[in-house]
Design a protein around this motif. Structure first.
Motif, short mmCIF file in Angstrom:
data_model
loop_
_atom_site.label_atom_id
_atom_site.label_comp_id
_atom_site.label_asym_id
_atom_site.label_seq_id
_atom_site.Cartn_x
_atom_site.Cartn_y
_atom_site.Cartn_z
N ARG A 204 0.83 -1.20 0.00
CA ARG A 204 0.00 0.00 0.00
C ARG A 204 0.87 1.26 0.00
O ARG A 204 1.95 1.29 0.60
CB ARG A 204 -0.90 0.04 1.24
N TYR A 205 0.34 2.31 -0.66
CA TYR A 205 0.97 3.62 -0.62
C TYR A 205 -0.14 4.65 -0.79
O TYR A 205 -1.23 4.34 -1.27
CB TYR A 205 2.02 3.76 -1.73
N ALA A 206 0.16 5.90 -0.41
CA ALA A 206 -0.84 6.96 -0.50
C ALA A 206 -1.33 7.14 -1.93
O ALA A 206 -0.64 6.81 -2.90
CB ALA A 206 -0.23 8.27 0.01
N ALA A 207 -2.56 7.67 -2.05
CA ALA A 207 -3.20 7.95 -3.35
C ALA A 207 -3.37 6.68 -4.19
O ALA A 207 -3.48 6.75 -5.41
CB ALA A 207 -2.42 9.00 -4.13
N ASN A 208 -3.37 5.54 -3.52
CA ASN A 208 -3.60 4.25 -4.18
C ASN A 208 -2.54 3.92 -5.23
O ASN A 208 -2.80 3.16 -6.17
CB ASN A 208 -4.99 4.21 -4.82
N LEU A 209 -1.34 4.48 -5.10
CA LEU A 209 -0.24 4.13 -5.99
C LEU A 209 0.27 2.73 -5.64
O LEU A 209 0.52 2.44 -4.47
CB LEU A 209 0.89 5.15 -5.88
N LYS A 210 0.43 1.89 -6.64
CA LYS A 210 0.79 0.49 -6.41
C LYS A 210 2.25 0.26 -6.80
O LYS A 210 2.55 -0.27 -7.86
CB LYS A 210 -0.15 -0.43 -7.19
N PHE A 211 3.14 0.70 -5.92
CA PHE A 211 4.56 0.47 -6.14
C PHE A 211 4.88 -1.02 -6.18
O PHE A 211 5.64 -1.49 -7.02
CB PHE A 211 5.38 1.09 -5.00
N CYS A 212 4.29 -1.75 -5.23
CA CYS A 212 4.71 -3.13 -5.01
C CYS A 212 3.52 -3.99 -4.57
O CYS A 212 3.41 -4.34 -3.39
CB CYS A 212 5.81 -3.13 -3.94
N PRO A 213 2.63 -4.34 -5.50
CA PRO A 213 1.44 -5.10 -5.12
C PRO A 213 1.75 -6.49 -4.59
O PRO A 213 0.88 -7.13 -3.99
CB PRO A 213 0.64 -5.17 -6.42
N GLN A 214 2.98 -6.98 -4.79
CA GLN A 214 3.34 -8.32 -4.31
C GLN A 214 3.83 -8.33 -2.87
O GLN A 214 4.11 -9.40 -2.32
CB GLN A 214 4.40 -8.95 -5.22
#
Length: 306
Positions: A204-214
């Protein structure tokens, strides 16, 4: 209910979220009181720590409720014993941990969870001796967090970050850092130079940015995501690729699993470290300090009611 565990502490952050939630906390306290609990609402961290330790030693504490955002939950995890159950009652801006666990601030659901008292154990990160639950980062976004909190006067929302972002853009120099990662499972060490570093326990990261969904908070590992090139032009390009979800195919992007990480400013013969501002890092959306930084994972350290 275990009659010896009738006390509940509600640790409330009065600045969490965009608006005051005092009435909701009063409703929560009254609802739990009708269930037979002795409920205290406290906003002083030292008092929460003291009361939690005392009630826990006397086997009278059922749960500590983190009524706030991710930073509130992290602060409590750092201050209460590892075997004290923690319930997240999300009232913050992003509430990343609560979203991952599919928790909300519905009072009826909170009452049911406290009655059942079923817990899960999640990993946490330890950064220079301080635990974080969701993620840590170093570089531009940490500088924005530092700017935001230095000038914060009350409740905030996502738009509150606009001015800190603009101010940080004008002054941040995008220094490079040296990153060393160790993976105790594979025995591999990775050393690299990067300008943007994000270390995830949760996907998880702010603003729903998906740096690392794994990212997986129960695998005993931390997910390290880096971007190599400095500068705001590269930053906007990275952000564009993040929004489109194809950043992990970039040659500038790196992802790896680690059990420990160390970071320090990359020395430059042309620019002494004393000539430039220190490089900040942030933990769960709160300022953490400045490099150098040592991080390691603490497997199954956090006991959450979910």
């Amino acid at each position: 209910m275990n009659e010896a565990q009738r006390h509940i502490l509600i640790a409330a952050n009065p600045k969490s979220g965009a608006v005051s939630r005092e009435s909701m906390l009063r409703d929560l306290r009254e609802a739990l009181a009708t269930d037979g609990y002795l409920v205290e609402i406290c906003t002083d961290l030292n008092e929460i720590e003291r009361r939690a330790a005392g009630l826990h030693d006397e086997c009278q504490l059922r749960v500590v409720i983190a009524a706030g955002g991710d930073g509130t939950a992290a602060v409590l995890a750092n201050r209460i014993a590892a075997d004290i159950p923690l319930l997240i009652f999300p009232l913050g801006t992003e509430n990343l941990l609560a979203k991952h666990l599919e928790l909300n601030n519905d009072i009826a659901r909170a009452r049911a969870r406290i009655c059942e008292r079923k817990t899960i154990a999640l990993d946490v990160g330890l950064a220079n001796g301080k635990m974080f639950l969701v993620m840590a980062s170093c570089g531009f976004d940490a500088a924005v967090v530092e700017e935001m909190h230095a000038n914060r006067k009350g409740h905030i929302n996502r738009w509150s970050y606009t001015r800190p972002i603009l101010r940080t853009l004008r002054r941040y120099k995008f220094p490079l850092t040296k990153l060393i990662q160790r993976n105790q499972v594979t025995g591999a060490d990775i050393e690299q130079t990067c300008a943007w570093t994000f270390i995830f326990n949760l996907p998880r990261y702010a603003a729903n940015l998906k740096f690392c969904p794994q990212a997986n908070p129960v695998d005993g590992m931390l997910d390290v995501c880096t971007f190599r090139s400095p500068g705001i032009v590269n930053g906007f390009n990275y952000l564009r690729r993040l929004w489109s979800g194809n950043h992990q195919s970039m040659a500038d992007f790196s992802h790896s699993l680690a059990t420990s990480i160390s970071m320090e400013r990359l020395a430059s013969p042309l620019e002494p470290a004393t000539a430039t501002p220190p490089i900040p890092y942030q933990l769960d959306g709160d300022p953490g300090g400045f490099l150098p930084l040592e991080i390691r994972v603490l497997p199954s350290r956090l006991r959450l009611i979910a």
